[in-house]
Design a protein around this motif. Structure first.
Motif, PDB file in Angstrom:
ATOM      1  N   GLU A 186       0.854  -1.160   0.145  1.00 20.34           N
ATOM      2  CA  GLU A 186      -0.052  -0.123   0.012  1.00 20.34           C
ATOM      3  C   GLU A 186       0.783   1.183  -0.108  1.00 20.34           C
ATOM      4  OE1 GLU A 186      -3.179  -1.472  -0.988  1.00 20.34           O
ATOM      5  OE2 GLU A 186      -3.382   0.713  -0.120  1.00 20.34           O
ATOM      6  N   ILE A 187       1.800   1.122   0.904  1.00 21.89           N
ATOM      7  CA  ILE A 187       2.784   2.254   0.715  1.00 21.89           C
ATOM      8  C   ILE A 187       3.557   2.635  -0.701  1.00 21.89           C
ATOM      9  CG2 ILE A 187       5.143   3.353   1.754  1.00 21.89           C
ATOM     10  CD1 ILE A 187       4.569   1.814   4.523  1.00 21.89           C
ATOM     11  N   ALA A 188       3.802   1.486  -1.351  1.00 21.76           N
ATOM     12  CA  ALA A 188       4.416   1.570  -2.530  1.00 21.76           C
ATOM     13  C   ALA A 188       3.577   2.349  -3.588  1.00 21.76           C
ATOM     14  CB  ALA A 188       4.851   0.372  -2.996  1.00 21.76           C
ATOM     15  N   ASN A 189       2.193   2.082  -3.485  1.00 25.67           N
ATOM     16  CA  ASN A 189       1.342   2.644  -4.149  1.00 25.67           C
ATOM     17  C   ASN A 189       0.915   4.138  -3.857  1.00 25.67           C
ATOM     18  OD1 ASN A 189       0.658   0.499  -5.929  1.00 25.67           O
ATOM     19  ND2 ASN A 189      -0.742  -0.441  -4.344  1.00 25.67           N
ATOM     20  N   ARG A 190       0.844   4.231  -2.735  1.00 24.07           N
ATOM     21  CA  ARG A 190       0.638   5.630  -2.324  1.00 24.07           C
ATOM     22  C   ARG A 190       1.905   6.596  -2.924  1.00 24.07           C
ATOM     23  NH1 ARG A 190      -3.282   3.475  -0.622  1.00 24.07           N
ATOM     24  NH2 ARG A 190      -3.617   3.954  -3.087  1.00 24.07           N
ATOM     25  N   ARG A 191       3.113   6.022  -2.730  1.00 18.04           N
ATOM     26  CA  ARG A 191       4.426   6.588  -3.226  1.00 18.04           C
ATOM     27  C   ARG A 191       4.210   7.011  -4.607  1.00 18.04           C
ATOM     28  NH1 ARG A 191       8.603   4.881  -5.904  1.00 18.04           N
ATOM     29  NH2 ARG A 191      10.925   5.589  -5.429  1.00 18.04           N
ATOM     30  N   SER A 192       3.798   5.909  -5.546  1.00 14.73           N
ATOM     31  CA  SER A 192       3.653   6.279  -6.752  1.00 14.73           C
ATOM     32  C   SER A 192       2.639   7.553  -7.149  1.00 14.73           C
ATOM     33  CB  SER A 192       2.863   5.036  -7.461  1.00 14.73           C
ATOM     34  OG  SER A 192       3.943   4.102  -7.592  1.00 14.73           O
ATOM     35  N   GLU A 193       1.246   7.429  -6.541  1.00 13.29           N
ATOM     36  CA  GLU A 193       0.497   8.448  -6.453  1.00 13.29           C
ATOM     37  C   GLU A 193       0.927  10.033  -6.001  1.00 13.29           C
ATOM     38  OE1 GLU A 193      -3.641   6.000  -4.884  1.00 13.29           O
ATOM     39  OE2 GLU A 193      -3.010   7.777  -3.919  1.00 13.29           O
ATOM     40  N   MET A 194       1.863   9.802  -4.893  1.00 16.03           N
ATOM     41  CA  MET A 194       2.463  11.053  -4.477  1.00 16.03           C
ATOM     42  C   MET A 194       3.146  11.751  -5.515  1.00 16.03           C
ATOM     43  SD  MET A 194       3.769  11.788  -0.547  1.00 16.03           S
ATOM     44  CE  MET A 194       5.450  10.700  -0.719  1.00 16.03           C
ATOM     45  N   LEU A 195       4.279  10.706  -6.236  1.00 10.78           N
ATOM     46  CA  LEU A 195       5.021  11.365  -7.031  1.00 10.78           C
ATOM     47  C   LEU A 195       4.557  11.984  -8.168  1.00 10.78           C
ATOM     48  CD1 LEU A 195       7.809   8.935  -6.480  1.00 10.78           C
ATOM     49  CD2 LEU A 195       8.008  11.100  -5.753  1.00 10.78           C
ATOM     50  N   CYS A 196       3.590  11.314  -8.535  1.00  9.99           N
ATOM     51  CA  CYS A 196       2.728  11.722  -9.736  1.00  9.99           C
ATOM     52  C   CYS A 196       2.037  12.845  -9.655  1.00  9.99           C
ATOM     53  CB  CYS A 196       1.834  10.402 -10.295  1.00  9.99           C
ATOM     54  SG  CYS A 196       0.916  10.626 -11.752  1.00  9.99           S
ATOM     55  N   ALA A 197       1.420  13.033  -8.446  1.00  9.08           N
ATOM     56  CA  ALA A 197       0.761  14.147  -8.110  1.00  9.08           C
ATOM     57  C   ALA A 197       1.751  15.459  -7.985  1.00  9.08           C
ATOM     58  CB  ALA A 197       0.010  14.043  -6.860  1.00  9.08           C
ATOM     59  N   PHE A 198       2.818  15.045  -7.446  1.00  6.53           N
ATOM     60  CA  PHE A 198       3.875  16.166  -7.116  1.00  6.53           C
ATOM     61  C   PHE A 198       4.371  16.557  -8.586  1.00  6.53           C
ATOM     62  CE2 PHE A 198       7.357  18.224  -5.387  1.00  6.53           C
ATOM     63  CZ  PHE A 198       8.529  17.868  -6.009  1.00  6.53           C
ATOM     64  N   ASP A 199       4.548  15.657  -9.583  1.00  7.65           N
ATOM     65  CA  ASP A 199       5.192  16.026 -10.946  1.00  7.65           C
ATOM     66  C   ASP A 199       4.219  16.903 -11.395  1.00  7.65           C
ATOM     67  OD1 ASP A 199       6.630  12.952 -11.580  1.00  7.65           O
ATOM     68  OD2 ASP A 199       7.623  14.781 -10.489  1.00  7.65           O
ATOM     69  N   LYS A 200       2.876  16.782 -11.379  1.00  8.50           N
ATOM     70  CA  LYS A 200       1.734  17.653 -11.891  1.00  8.50           C
ATOM     71  C   LYS A 200       1.728  19.081 -11.297  1.00  8.50           C
ATOM     72  CE  LYS A 200      -1.378  13.908 -12.946  1.00  8.50           C
ATOM     73  NZ  LYS A 200      -2.693  13.239 -12.483  1.00  8.50           N
ATOM     74  N   VAL A 201       1.863  19.019 -10.088  1.00  6.47           N
ATOM     75  CA  VAL A 201       1.962  20.108  -9.239  1.00  6.47           C
ATOM     76  C   VAL A 201       3.247  21.102  -9.864  1.00  6.47           C
ATOM     77  CG1 VAL A 201       2.213  21.404  -7.058  1.00  6.47           C
ATOM     78  CG2 VAL A 201       0.620  19.667  -7.323  1.00  6.47           C
ATOM     79  N   ASN A 202       4.254  20.345  -9.887  1.00  7.47           N
ATOM     80  CA  ASN A 202       5.401  21.066 -10.159  1.00  7.47           C
ATOM     81  C   ASN A 202       5.464  21.571 -11.684  1.00  7.47           C
ATOM     82  OD1 ASN A 202       7.739  21.456  -8.774  1.00  7.47           O
ATOM     83  ND2 ASN A 202       8.816  19.508  -9.393  1.00  7.47           N
ATOM     84  N   LYS A 203       4.997  20.836 -12.301  1.00  8.31           N
ATOM     85  CA  LYS A 203       4.725  21.335 -13.742  1.00  8.31           C
ATOM     86  C   LYS A 203       4.013  22.663 -13.947  1.00  8.31           C
ATOM     87  CE  LYS A 203       5.088  17.075 -16.641  1.00  8.31           C
ATOM     88  NZ  LYS A 203       4.503  16.167 -17.159  1.00  8.31           N
ATOM     89  N   LYS A 204       2.696  22.499 -13.324  1.00  9.60           N
ATOM     90  CA  LYS A 204       1.761  23.693 -13.039  1.00  9.60           C
ATOM     91  C   LYS A 204       2.716  24.855 -12.610  1.00  9.60           C
ATOM     92  CE  LYS A 204      -2.271  22.123 -14.735  1.00  9.60           C
ATOM     93  NZ  LYS A 204      -2.747  22.904 -15.737  1.00  9.60           N
ATOM     94  N   SER A 205       3.279  24.612 -11.379  1.00  5.47           N
ATOM     95  CA  SER A 205       3.893  25.965 -10.878  1.00  5.47           C
ATOM     96  C   SER A 205       5.101  26.513 -11.625  1.00  5.47           C
ATOM     97  CB  SER A 205       4.547  25.544  -9.490  1.00  5.47           C
ATOM     98  OG  SER A 205       5.266  24.553  -9.474  1.00  5.47           O
ATOM     99  N   GLY A 206       5.916  25.678 -12.477  1.00 10.71           N
ATOM    100  CA  GLY A 206       6.781  25.937 -13.328  1.00 10.71           C
ATOM    101  C   GLY A 206       6.219  26.728 -14.601  1.00 10.71           C
ATOM    102  N   GLY A 207       5.216  26.328 -14.950  1.00  8.55           N
ATOM    103  CA  GLY A 207       4.605  27.074 -16.027  1.00  8.55           C
ATOM    104  C   GLY A 207       4.172  28.254 -15.644  1.00  8.55           C
ATOM    105  N   SER A 208       3.555  28.596 -14.317  1.00  5.59           N
ATOM    106  CA  SER A 208       3.020  29.688 -14.109  1.00  5.59           C
ATOM    107  C   SER A 208       3.956  30.846 -13.768  1.00  5.59           C
ATOM    108  CB  SER A 208       1.825  29.696 -12.952  1.00  5.59           C
ATOM    109  OG  SER A 208       2.781  29.130 -11.856  1.00  5.59           O
ATOM    110  N   LYS A 209       5.411  30.434 -13.286  1.00  9.59           N
ATOM    111  CA  LYS A 209       6.538  31.148 -13.182  1.00  9.59           C
ATOM    112  C   LYS A 209       6.888  31.724 -14.506  1.00  9.59           C
ATOM    113  CE  LYS A 209       8.143  29.096  -9.030  1.00  9.59           C
ATOM    114  NZ  LYS A 209       9.234  27.931  -8.244  1.00  9.59           N
ATOM    115  N   ASP A 210       6.824  30.920 -15.370  1.00 12.12           N
ATOM    116  CA  ASP A 210       7.287  31.596 -16.880  1.00 12.12           C
ATOM    117  C   ASP A 210       6.218  32.668 -17.172  1.00 12.12           C
ATOM    118  OD1 ASP A 210       8.211  28.029 -17.656  1.00 12.12           O
ATOM    119  OD2 ASP A 210       9.319  29.721 -16.797  1.00 12.12           O
TER     120      ASP A 210
END
Lengths: 210, 157
Positions: A186-210
């Motif tokens: 379960e932890i491994a699956n939550r880890r995957s979800e967390m990293l996936c969501a983190f990448d999406k948030v990162n992309k958005k914030s990176g795009g808004s800074k530009d």
């Protein structure tokens, strides 16, 4: 007049697109926070499962003797793992635990077996024990026994490394570590979800800074 | 079937061919220890009690070359051995998850933090003598900057 209408229409479209982006961003952030919360909660649960397992292992060592619960006794002949994982390597990798599945034996899929059994045989409370319900329960018990027998055989095989007669504490430790394994998947699956969501948030914030 | 029929009717070389084919089929039937293409292993780099516990749960695998999917870390284990085991497990295709005690991960922190593939997943677990510390977890370290003052301030601009 037409030019003003066109400008107002463009402004409204722009606002709608911005609102939609903000909704998506909020959804990503929420998903990230939820998965992080679940990750930390599961880690806490894992710590308590492992503590119980270590305590039971120490009790088994105390009753059986340190020379009998030892890594020296581990089987170094070629053998496959009885418990393995199924991996779905998509955008977000998903792990499923297969407990006690070895060559020729039925694999026990965590969660799927239980959920399908719950769906097909919902528990109905009856006041009186009728013959029909008794027959149903005996057939269900037979089915569960049939599934459990290969699992019990595999469990015994795993315990037999430490001798024919083992302490009940060692069996308890085995169950505790099995529970810990389920939590880890379960932890491994939550880890995957967390990293996936983190990448999406990162992309958005990176795009808004530009 | 055709082979068996020809065995009944002919002798000599056909009989020898039948015996050869039958024994080959028997050998193939007994090779049932090869894992399926979808199933993967759980590797462990941890202390003795943790490894023994998970081996009781059926996680242990030893291949034909007597290579295991675990490394027991004790006082005599060197950092090089831990590094080599980590590198080996992260490059093996049949391993999906690596369990590593957090105090062992701290010995090779630079290696664990620089690893960023989704599979195999690296999970840092507590050990008997070293409880879990979220401040050292590599995944949480990677995402914690989202909660830092700088990132919050830049989001507000």
């Amino acid at each position: 007049m037409e030019v003003v209408d066109h400008k107002t229409h463009n402004l409204e479209n722009g606002q709608a697109a911005e609102e939609e982006e903000e909704v998506d961003e909020n959804a990503n952030v929420l998903q990230f926070m939820d998965s992080m919360d679940a990750y930390l909660t599961l880690i806490h649960s894992l710590s308590s499962n492992l503590r119980q397992g270590w305590l039971e292992l120490a009790s088994a060592r105390h009753s059986m003797g340190a020379y009998r619960v030892n890594t020296v006794l581990l089987d170094h002949t070629s053998h496959p793992a009885a418990t393995s994982l199924l991996v779905d390597e998509g955008k977000e990798p998903h792990f499923t635990l297969c407990k006690w599945g070895s060559s020729g034996n039925e694999k026990l899929f965590l969660g799927e077996e239980q959920s399908s059994r719950d769906k097909s045989h919902p528990e109905i409370r009856r006041r009186g024990a009728t013959q029909l319900s008794e027959e149903k329960t005996t057939s269900e018990n037979k089915a569960s026994c049939e599934i459990d027998d290969p699992v019990q055989k595999e469990r015994s095989k795993s315990l037999s490394v430490f001798g024919t007669l083992v302490s009940p504490k060692l069996r308890d430790a085995q169950l505790s570590f099995e529970t810990a394994l389920e939590t880890l998947v379960e932890i491994a699956n939550r880890r995957s979800e967390m990293l996936c969501a983190f990448d999406k948030v990162n992309k958005k914030s990176g795009g808004s800074k530009d | 079937m055709e082979l068996f029929e020809s065995f009944k009717s002919n002798a000599g070389s056909t009989r020898r061919r039948f015996i050869r084919e039958s024994s080959k089929n028997l050998l193939m039937a007994n090779r049932n220890q090869i894992p399926t293409s979808n199933s993967a292993l759980i590797a462990m780099i941890a202390d003795e009690d943790t490894v023994v516990g998970f081996l009781l749960a059926g996680v242990g695998n030893v291949d034909l070359r007597r290579k295991t999917n675990y490394l027991i870390v004790d006082s005599k284990t060197t950092v090089k051995q831990v590094e080599d085991a980590f590198k080996e497990f992260t490059t093996r295709e049949d391993i999906a998850v690596i369990l590593i005690s957090q105090y062992v991960a701290n010995m090779i922190r630079f290696l664990v933090d620089s690893y960023n593939k989704p599979v195999p997943a690296i999970l840092e677990i507590p050990s008997k003598d070293h409880p879990y510390d979220p401040a050292h977890d590599s995944i949480l370290s990677r995402v914690k900057y989202l909660f830092s003052a700088e990132s919050v301030a830049s989001g507000r601009r």
